[in-house]
Motif scaffolding. Structure first.
Motif, PDB file in Angstrom:
ATOM      1  N   TYR A  24      -2.886   0.294  -2.802  1.00 18.26           N
ATOM      2  CA  TYR A  24      -1.569   0.930  -2.895  1.00 18.26           C
ATOM      3  C   TYR A  24      -1.334   1.394  -4.328  1.00 18.26           C
ATOM      4  N   ASP A  25      -0.537   2.453  -4.481  1.00 16.76           N
ATOM      5  CA  ASP A  25      -0.089   2.861  -5.811  1.00 16.76           C
ATOM      6  C   ASP A  25       0.668   1.729  -6.474  1.00 16.76           C
ATOM      7  N   ASP A  29       4.754  -1.872  -2.471  1.00 16.11           N
ATOM      8  CA  ASP A  29       4.713  -1.103  -1.222  1.00 16.11           C
ATOM      9  C   ASP A  29       3.914  -1.852  -0.152  1.00 16.11           C
ATOM     10  N   ARG A  72      -6.312   5.847   2.980  1.00 10.57           N
ATOM     11  CA  ARG A  72      -5.153   5.282   3.684  1.00 10.57           C
ATOM     12  C   ARG A  72      -5.680   4.777   5.019  1.00 10.57           C
ATOM     13  N   THR A 120       3.260   4.942   3.102  1.00 12.47           N
ATOM     14  CA  THR A 120       2.086   5.521   2.455  1.00 12.47           C
ATOM     15  C   THR A 120       1.027   5.935   3.472  1.00 12.47           C
TER      16      THR A 120
END
Length: 133
Positions: A24-25, A29, A72, A120
């Motif tokens: 994840y960035d 999240d 993803r 996401t």
């Protein structure tokens, strides 16, 4: 092609679990989706990684914008109580139900499924196969 010798599993367990690493960035999240949305608990957490688990399922949530941009994933959780899980998930986080799989349905391959999707686009499919009985 090299020949493969059979491996004896007598007396010990071979493969037990395959545990994905999900990027994840922002770590938060992933925690919002897996802990807040799917009901996993945090087993370990540091600045850029968390280990989350629920029942027999486990995942490593890792903060890495570089790798998050590349992948993803779609993950699957097999279960023997899909109706109960759907009831819980649709009550807990209805906003996370996948727009293309918002209810339990029988798929052409014989499994009953529904899916959850985070902001996401990480997707978790819950799947129940018919009894082999």
């Amino acid at each position: 092609m090299l020949p493969v010798a059979p491996i004896s599993t007598e007396g010990f367990s071979m493969f037990r679990n395959l545990i994905p690493k999900i990027f994840y960035d922002h770590l938060q999240d992933g925690l919002e989706f897996f802990v807040g949305g799917l009901g996993f608990e945090i087993l370990y957490q540091d600045g850029d990684m968390a280990v989350v688990a629920r029942d027999g399922a486990k995942a490593y949530i890792v903060e890495s914008p570089e790798y998050a941009a590349k992948d993803r994933p779609e993950l699957a959780v097999e279960t023997d109580c899909i109706d109960e899980i759907f009831k819980e998930m649709s009550s807990r986080a209805p906003q996370l139900l996948h727009p293309n799989s918002r209810s339990v349905s029988l798929r052409p391959w014989g499994a009953r499924e529904f899916a959850m999707l985070d902001k996401t686009t990480v997707c978790v499919v819950f799947r129940e196969w018919p009894n082999a009985g």
